[in-house]
Design a protein around this motif. Structure first.
Motif, PDB file in Angstrom:
ATOM      1  N   SER A  71     -28.300  29.261  52.684  1.00 30.78           N
ATOM      2  CA  SER A  71     -26.480  28.884  52.052  1.00 30.78           C
ATOM      3  C   SER A  71     -26.975  30.382  50.865  1.00 30.78           C
ATOM      4  CB  SER A  71     -26.396  28.156  50.904  1.00 30.78           C
ATOM      5  OG  SER A  71     -26.841  27.514  50.284  1.00 30.78           O
ATOM      6  N   ALA A  72     -28.236  30.330  49.951  1.00 34.08           N
ATOM      7  CA  ALA A  72     -27.945  31.855  49.166  1.00 34.08           C
ATOM      8  C   ALA A  72     -28.225  33.150  49.977  1.00 34.08           C
ATOM      9  CB  ALA A  72     -28.972  31.790  48.173  1.00 34.08           C
ATOM     10  N   GLN A  73     -28.449  33.553  51.007  1.00 39.84           N
ATOM     11  CA  GLN A  73     -29.208  34.044  51.414  1.00 39.84           C
ATOM     12  C   GLN A  73     -27.502  35.774  51.172  1.00 39.84           C
ATOM     13  OE1 GLN A  73     -30.645  33.567  55.543  1.00 39.84           O
ATOM     14  NE2 GLN A  73     -31.772  32.460  54.288  1.00 39.84           N
ATOM     15  N   ASP A  74     -26.611  35.233  51.689  1.00 38.10           N
ATOM     16  CA  ASP A  74     -25.889  36.149  52.032  1.00 38.10           C
ATOM     17  C   ASP A  74     -24.857  37.183  50.385  1.00 38.10           C
ATOM     18  OD1 ASP A  74     -23.450  37.835  52.208  1.00 38.10           O
ATOM     19  OD2 ASP A  74     -22.236  36.477  53.030  1.00 38.10           O
ATOM     20  N   PRO A  75     -25.312  37.662  49.449  1.00 37.29           N
ATOM     21  CA  PRO A  75     -25.236  38.243  48.385  1.00 37.29           C
ATOM     22  C   PRO A  75     -23.794  38.008  47.894  1.00 37.29           C
ATOM     23  CG  PRO A  75     -26.229  40.044  49.585  1.00 37.29           C
ATOM     24  CD  PRO A  75     -25.711  38.435  50.891  1.00 37.29           C
ATOM     25  N   GLN A  76     -22.548  38.298  48.685  1.00 36.31           N
ATOM     26  CA  GLN A  76     -21.537  37.701  48.941  1.00 36.31           C
ATOM     27  C   GLN A  76     -20.630  36.417  49.268  1.00 36.31           C
ATOM     28  OE1 GLN A  76     -19.982  40.365  47.605  1.00 36.31           O
ATOM     29  NE2 GLN A  76     -21.215  41.436  47.701  1.00 36.31           N
ATOM     30  N   GLY A  77     -21.842  35.272  49.155  1.00 43.29           N
ATOM     31  CA  GLY A  77     -21.497  34.261  50.087  1.00 43.29           C
ATOM     32  C   GLY A  77     -20.701  33.213  48.607  1.00 43.29           C
ATOM     33  N   GLU A  78     -20.415  32.448  49.006  1.00 41.23           N
ATOM     34  CA  GLU A  78     -19.626  31.252  47.987  1.00 41.23           C
ATOM     35  C   GLU A  78     -20.822  31.640  45.912  1.00 41.23           C
ATOM     36  OE1 GLU A  78     -16.544  27.966  47.071  1.00 41.23           O
ATOM     37  OE2 GLU A  78     -18.435  27.537  47.466  1.00 41.23           O
ATOM     38  N   LEU A  79     -21.909  31.055  46.683  1.00 44.22           N
ATOM     39  CA  LEU A  79     -22.852  30.756  46.351  1.00 44.22           C
ATOM     40  C   LEU A  79     -23.386  32.002  44.902  1.00 44.22           C
ATOM     41  CD1 LEU A  79     -26.341  28.357  47.864  1.00 44.22           C
ATOM     42  CD2 LEU A  79     -23.956  27.447  45.718  1.00 44.22           C
ATOM     43  N   ARG A  80     -24.176  33.459  45.072  1.00 37.79           N
ATOM     44  CA  ARG A  80     -24.121  34.354  45.069  1.00 37.79           C
ATOM     45  C   ARG A  80     -23.295  34.544  44.100  1.00 37.79           C
ATOM     46  NH1 ARG A  80     -28.913  36.867  48.051  1.00 37.79           N
ATOM     47  NH2 ARG A  80     -28.956  38.340  45.931  1.00 37.79           N
TER      48      ARG A  80
END
Length: 303
Positions: free
Chosen positions: A143-152
């Motif tokens: 869930s943290a791998q996408d730099p544009q994801g909600e977590l990041r």
């Protein structure tokens, strides 16, 4: 011979005006293993495992609840900074107050970034490292791998909607009961009850949200922690509940890139494996200790 479980002792240690709850067992002159718990639980997640290890007479075991977790005080976030740097510093002072100068670390979830800060601050104090479902590689953190994801994006620019969603979830947590009960990540009813009682104290969710917002600083430190592991010469044991959907088994295997000699065991368990298979974990730790020399602390009063 299978050892009988030994009763732990309990207490509160005052650090900077905050009463920190701890569990302790085993002979004080044996090597110390410090347990750092994950979110949203507390040291209760290690109760049975600590009893098993203390009963061998070969380890001194010690676990602490962070501020606002478990039975520890919950200072307001306006007076206590809920960052991983600050929590780690509080744990460091706790260990000093308890007279612990050399120790092994058993870390899970939030305990990993807390513990690796302790390692970074004083690597010579560390005798061994045990990791259970806690990452310092993005491999195991989908869930943290996408730099544009909600977590990041939240960790870069705080999103009030995320804070509100987390607060709403905590407010809806209910007393464990027969109607609708299902184990969440292998959490027992006792651990769930303490989790709910601790999390729903006034103001606690504000501090917890501050800490979650700060989690992005852990991700930034992953490369430094990986490099540190590659330089260290301490035994590394990785234990992983393979049914964990949040921290996946890729995170366990990634530790062997930094420490090829690391022992990795994938367990038939979920995120909180120490609650589900404590006896199996105790056996693995005892076997690990039989293969590795862990220095005992110097006698009291020695230089």
């Amino acid at each position: 011979m299978q050892a009988q479980a030994e009763t732990l002792t309990y207490g509160w240690q005052k650090v900077d005006g905050i009463h920190l709850f701890y569990r302790e067992g085993g002979p004080r002159d044996a090597p110390t293993l410090v347990f750092l718990h994950g979110n949203p639980l507390s040291s209760i997640m290690y109760e049975k495992l600590m009893e098993d290890l203390a009963a061998t007479g070969k380890l001194h075991v010690l676990a602490v609840d962070y501020p606002s977790f478990g039975y520890s005080d919950a200072p307001d976030h306006a007076t206590y900074r809920y960052t991983f740097d600050h929590v780690a510093d509080t744990v460091r002072k706790f260990l000093a107050a308890r007279g612990i100068t050399r120790y092994g670390l058993y870390m899970q979830d939030y305990g990993v970034p807390v513990g690796f800060r302790l390692v970074q601050a004083n690597p010579d104090a560390i005798s061994m490292i045990v990791v259970q479902n806690g990452v310092i590689h993005l491999d195991g953190f989908p869930s943290a791998q996408d730099p544009q994801g909600e977590l990041r994006r939240h960790w870069q620019t705080r999103n009030p909607a995320v804070d509100r969603r987390r607060a709403g979830y905590v407010a809806r947590l209910a007393y464990p009961r027969a109607d609708g009960w299902s184990p969440d990540d292998g959490v027992t009813p006792d651990a769930a009850l303490l989790m709910v009682a601790a999390a729903q104290r006034p103001g606690v969710i504000d501090g917890r949200n501050d800490l979650w917002f700060d989690y992005g600083n852990n991700v930034l430190r992953y490369p430094a922690w990986q490099a540190m592991l590659r330089k260290m010469r301490v035994p590394l044991l990785v234990l992983w509940g393979r049914r964990d959907p949040f921290f996946t088994t890729s995170g366990a295997l990634a530790y062997q890139r930094d420490v090829p000699t690391a022992e990795v065991h994938l367990l038939d368990a979920d995120h909180f494996a120490s609650l589900e298979v404590p006896d199996e974990i105790a056996t693995l730790i005892n076997g690990f200790l039989s293969r590795h020399s862990v220095a005992t602390p110097p006698p009291s009063g020695s230089p």
